[in-house]
Design a protein around this motif. Structure first.
Motif, PDB file in Angstrom:
ATOM      1  N   ALA A   1      -1.767   0.623 -21.569  1.00  0.00           N
ATOM      2  CA  ALA A   1      -1.472  -0.706 -21.036  1.00  0.00           C
ATOM      3  C   ALA A   1      -2.225  -0.853 -19.723  1.00  0.00           C
ATOM      4  CB  ALA A   1       0.030  -0.894 -20.833  1.00  0.00           C
ATOM      5  N   ALA A   2      -2.573  -2.097 -19.392  1.00  0.00           N
ATOM      6  CA  ALA A   2      -3.395  -2.348 -18.213  1.00  0.00           C
ATOM      7  C   ALA A   2      -2.642  -2.102 -16.918  1.00  0.00           C
ATOM      8  CB  ALA A   2      -3.937  -3.775 -18.250  1.00  0.00           C
ATOM      9  N   ARG A   3      -1.338  -2.337 -16.915  1.00  0.00           N
ATOM     10  CA  ARG A   3      -0.567  -2.181 -15.670  1.00  0.00           C
ATOM     11  C   ARG A   3       0.902  -1.974 -16.025  1.00  0.00           C
ATOM     12  NH1 ARG A   3       2.242  -6.839 -14.568  1.00  0.00           N
ATOM     13  NH2 ARG A   3       1.697  -8.651 -15.832  1.00  0.00           N
ATOM     14  N   PRO A   4       1.665  -1.397 -15.093  1.00  0.00           N
ATOM     15  CA  PRO A   4       3.107  -1.247 -15.330  1.00  0.00           C
ATOM     16  C   PRO A   4       3.815  -2.569 -15.133  1.00  0.00           C
ATOM     17  CG  PRO A   4       2.559  -0.450 -13.156  1.00  0.00           C
ATOM     18  CD  PRO A   4       1.249  -0.818 -13.817  1.00  0.00           C
ATOM     19  N   LEU A   5       5.045  -2.650 -15.586  1.00  0.00           N
ATOM     20  CA  LEU A   5       5.839  -3.854 -15.432  1.00  0.00           C
ATOM     21  C   LEU A   5       6.551  -3.801 -14.092  1.00  0.00           C
ATOM     22  CD1 LEU A   5       6.450  -6.314 -17.287  1.00  0.00           C
ATOM     23  CD2 LEU A   5       8.611  -5.212 -17.839  1.00  0.00           C
ATOM     24  N   THR A   6       6.458  -4.868 -13.316  1.00  0.00           N
ATOM     25  CA  THR A   6       7.103  -4.892 -11.998  1.00  0.00           C
ATOM     26  C   THR A   6       8.584  -5.198 -12.144  1.00  0.00           C
ATOM     27  OG1 THR A   6       6.706  -7.239 -11.633  1.00  0.00           O
ATOM     28  CG2 THR A   6       4.952  -5.723 -10.990  1.00  0.00           C
ATOM     29  N   ASP A   7       9.348  -4.893 -11.069  1.00  0.00           N
ATOM     30  CA  ASP A   7      10.775  -5.196 -11.073  1.00  0.00           C
ATOM     31  C   ASP A   7      11.028  -6.694 -11.204  1.00  0.00           C
ATOM     32  OD1 ASP A   7      11.579  -2.579 -10.856  1.00  0.00           O
ATOM     33  OD2 ASP A   7      11.526  -2.592  -8.665  1.00  0.00           O
ATOM     34  N   ALA A   8      10.147  -7.495 -10.595  1.00  0.00           N
ATOM     35  CA  ALA A   8      10.316  -8.937 -10.663  1.00  0.00           C
ATOM     36  C   ALA A   8      10.138  -9.440 -12.098  1.00  0.00           C
ATOM     37  CB  ALA A   8       9.321  -9.626  -9.737  1.00  0.00           C
ATOM     38  N   GLU A   9       9.166  -8.890 -12.802  1.00  0.00           N
ATOM     39  CA  GLU A   9       8.944  -9.296 -14.187  1.00  0.00           C
ATOM     40  C   GLU A   9      10.105  -8.864 -15.077  1.00  0.00           C
ATOM     41  OE1 GLU A   9       4.087  -9.190 -14.567  1.00  0.00           O
ATOM     42  OE2 GLU A   9       5.217  -7.328 -14.646  1.00  0.00           O
ATOM     43  N   THR A  10      10.642  -7.658 -14.792  1.00  0.00           N
ATOM     44  CA  THR A  10      11.785  -7.183 -15.574  1.00  0.00           C
ATOM     45  C   THR A  10      12.984  -8.100 -15.394  1.00  0.00           C
ATOM     46  OG1 THR A  10      11.025  -4.904 -15.349  1.00  0.00           O
ATOM     47  CG2 THR A  10      13.325  -5.237 -15.955  1.00  0.00           C
ATOM     48  N   ALA A  11      13.250  -8.484 -14.135  1.00  0.00           N
ATOM     49  CA  ALA A  11      14.388  -9.369 -13.867  1.00  0.00           C
ATOM     50  C   ALA A  11      14.188 -10.738 -14.487  1.00  0.00           C
ATOM     51  CB  ALA A  11      14.587  -9.497 -12.352  1.00  0.00           C
ATOM     52  N   ALA A  12      12.956 -11.246 -14.456  1.00  0.00           N
ATOM     53  CA  ALA A  12      12.677 -12.576 -14.997  1.00  0.00           C
ATOM     54  C   ALA A  12      12.825 -12.600 -16.516  1.00  0.00           C
ATOM     55  CB  ALA A  12      11.276 -13.013 -14.599  1.00  0.00           C
ATOM     56  N   ASP A  13      12.433 -11.485 -17.168  1.00  0.00           N
ATOM     57  CA  ASP A  13      12.487 -11.445 -18.630  1.00  0.00           C
ATOM     58  C   ASP A  13      13.875 -11.104 -19.149  1.00  0.00           C
ATOM     59  OD1 ASP A  13       9.847 -12.031 -18.635  1.00  0.00           O
ATOM     60  OD2 ASP A  13       9.154  -9.976 -18.957  1.00  0.00           O
ATOM     61  N   GLY A  14      14.695 -10.523 -18.292  1.00  0.00           N
ATOM     62  CA  GLY A  14      16.009 -10.108 -18.743  1.00  0.00           C
ATOM     63  C   GLY A  14      16.005  -8.715 -19.319  1.00  0.00           C
ATOM     64  N   CYS A  15      14.885  -8.310 -19.903  1.00  0.00           N
ATOM     65  CA  CYS A  15      14.722  -6.945 -20.388  1.00  0.00           C
ATOM     66  C   CYS A  15      13.241  -6.670 -20.473  1.00  0.00           C
ATOM     67  CB  CYS A  15      15.376  -6.742 -21.762  1.00  0.00           C
ATOM     68  SG  CYS A  15      14.623  -7.724 -23.077  1.00  0.00           S
ATOM     69  N   ALA A  16      12.892  -5.416 -20.576  1.00  0.00           N
ATOM     70  CA  ALA A  16      11.482  -5.068 -20.646  1.00  0.00           C
ATOM     71  C   ALA A  16      10.907  -5.470 -21.997  1.00  0.00           C
ATOM     72  CB  ALA A  16      11.317  -3.561 -20.430  1.00  0.00           C
ATOM     73  N   SER A  17       9.713  -5.979 -21.984  1.00  0.00           N
ATOM     74  CA  SER A  17       9.047  -6.357 -23.226  1.00  0.00           C
ATOM     75  C   SER A  17       7.659  -5.743 -23.254  1.00  0.00           C
ATOM     76  CB  SER A  17       8.933  -7.881 -23.341  1.00  0.00           C
ATOM     77  OG  SER A  17       8.220  -8.402 -22.252  1.00  0.00           O
ATOM     78  N   VAL A  18       7.237  -5.311 -24.403  1.00  0.00           N
ATOM     79  CA  VAL A  18       5.943  -4.674 -24.555  1.00  0.00           C
ATOM     80  C   VAL A  18       4.893  -5.723 -24.870  1.00  0.00           C
ATOM     81  CG1 VAL A  18       4.657  -2.952 -25.850  1.00  0.00           C
ATOM     82  CG2 VAL A  18       7.098  -2.641 -25.451  1.00  0.00           C
TER      83      VAL A  18
ATOM     84  N   LYS B   1       0.826  -1.204   0.000  1.00  0.00           N
ATOM     85  CA  LYS B   1       0.000   0.000   0.000  1.00  0.00           C
ATOM     86  C   LYS B   1       0.860   1.253   0.000  1.00  0.00           C
ATOM     87  CE  LYS B   1      -3.795   2.444   0.428  1.00  0.00           C
ATOM     88  NZ  LYS B   1      -4.707   2.621  -0.727  1.00  0.00           N
ATOM     89  N   GLN B   2       1.967   1.234   0.735  1.00  0.00           N
ATOM     90  CA  GLN B   2       2.868   2.384   0.764  1.00  0.00           C
ATOM     91  C   GLN B   2       3.506   2.623  -0.600  1.00  0.00           C
ATOM     92  OE1 GLN B   2       5.310   0.901   3.993  1.00  0.00           O
ATOM     93  NE2 GLN B   2       4.538   2.486   5.394  1.00  0.00           N
ATOM     94  N   ARG B   3       3.939   1.550  -1.238  1.00  0.00           N
ATOM     95  CA  ARG B   3       4.527   1.690  -2.567  1.00  0.00           C
ATOM     96  C   ARG B   3       3.501   2.241  -3.550  1.00  0.00           C
ATOM     97  NH1 ARG B   3       9.257  -1.541  -3.697  1.00  0.00           N
ATOM     98  NH2 ARG B   3       8.552  -1.529  -5.858  1.00  0.00           N
ATOM     99  N   GLN B   4       2.265   1.758  -3.472  1.00  0.00           N
ATOM    100  CA  GLN B   4       1.224   2.228  -4.372  1.00  0.00           C
ATOM    101  C   GLN B   4       0.917   3.696  -4.142  1.00  0.00           C
ATOM    102  OE1 GLN B   4      -0.034   0.467  -6.919  1.00  0.00           O
ATOM    103  NE2 GLN B   4      -1.075   2.352  -7.551  1.00  0.00           N
ATOM    104  N   ASN B   5       0.923   4.108  -2.872  1.00  0.00           N
ATOM    105  CA  ASN B   5       0.667   5.521  -2.569  1.00  0.00           C
ATOM    106  C   ASN B   5       1.745   6.408  -3.175  1.00  0.00           C
ATOM    107  OD1 ASN B   5      -1.635   4.869  -1.131  1.00  0.00           O
ATOM    108  ND2 ASN B   5      -0.607   4.899   0.856  1.00  0.00           N
ATOM    109  N   LEU B   6       3.008   5.964  -3.081  1.00  0.00           N
ATOM    110  CA  LEU B   6       4.094   6.729  -3.681  1.00  0.00           C
ATOM    111  C   LEU B   6       3.940   6.784  -5.197  1.00  0.00           C
ATOM    112  CD1 LEU B   6       7.128   5.457  -1.576  1.00  0.00           C
ATOM    113  CD2 LEU B   6       6.139   7.743  -1.541  1.00  0.00           C
TER     114      LEU B   6
END
Length: 259
Positions: free
Chosen positions: A232-249, A160-165
């Protein structure tokens, strides 16, 4: 001039400013006899006998009035202890400061900005990473071949704190003018179905800043940018970025082409 008590503390820490006394006496046309009468000590013996121990406080106030000054001005305060000159910061500390300023950045670009060799940057990053592993540190260092940046220790902030920021717009650094121009040009070309026109030297920086995704045949706007624009429906999380190796659209999140 007021009859205020001299500064608190041991009188051994202060001394009389006898040079100032004599200057004020000359200005006030007080003779040596006058000064001897006021202090009870002959002026010839002042240097050896006149101290805060030998002159009563009442006499000090009387003398101050005669010299048309304050009792505090008759005291010579010891020079404050000067702080030692700061030592040159070590490379790990300089790197830490740079990453607080730069956010995500390519290691080569950071080394160039700091006027360091890649080897010095690598050594500083190793030392900084070790330092940040302390339990009291909220930071962790992420250092790969393509990016170096600070991140927060997981789970320090509640969701909730992260979302508020995020909602109040304080989770990302401001765009530099060149970044804003490049991103706007990319979106413009994409919306019109044109080939993206980005300077090659800007692509790593935009990717590190999560403004650009490198998947596919051509660079595309990062999902976070598309989310901010409502594409886009939602932003990409840090976990998804790390799992993919790079951001993908996502395939369904590209800006619609004009009809």
């Amino acid at each position: 001039m007021t009859d205020q008590t001299p500064p608190p503390g041991g009188t051994s820490a202060v001394a009389f400013d006898l040079k100032f006394w004599r200057t004020r006496a000359a200005e006030c046309r007080l003779t040596d006899e006058d000064l001897t009468a006021l202090t009870g000590i002959p002026t010839a013996d002042w240097d050896s006998h006149l101290t805060p121990h030998t002159l009563p406080a009442a006499a000090l106030f009387v003398l101050a009035r005669a010299l048309n000054t304050s009792a505090e001005c008759l005291l010579r305060q010891p020079a404050p202890n000067r702080r030692p000159a700061p030592r040159a910061a070590d490379h790990a500390t300089v790197l830490h400061a740079a990453l607080l300023e730069a956010d995500r950045i390519h290691p080569d670009e950071l080394a160039s900005a700091l006027e360091w060799t890649p080897h010095r940057l690598k050594r500083a990053a190793t030392a900084l990473a070790t330092h940040l592993e302390q339990p009291s540190s909220p930071h962790r260092l992420v250092h790969t071949d393509t990016t170096i940046h600070l991140t927060c220790v997981p789970d320090l902030l509640a969701p909730k704190q992260r979302q508020n920021l995020h909602n109040c717009g304080h989770t990302a650094a401001s765009l530099a003018p060149g970044e804003a121009a490049a991103l706007t040009r990319l979106l413009h070309h994409t919306a019109r179905g044109l080939t993206p026109d980005l300077p090659a030297e800007q692509i790593p920086r935009l990717a590190n800043r999560r403004l650009l995704a490198l998947s596919g045949e051509q660079p595309a706007a990062h999902p976070d940018v598309l989310f901010a624009l409502g594409l886009a429906a939602r932003p990409l999380t840090d976990a998804e970025t790390a799992a993919d190796g790079c951001a993908s659209v996502p395939a369904d999140s590209s800006p619609p082409r004009p009809r």
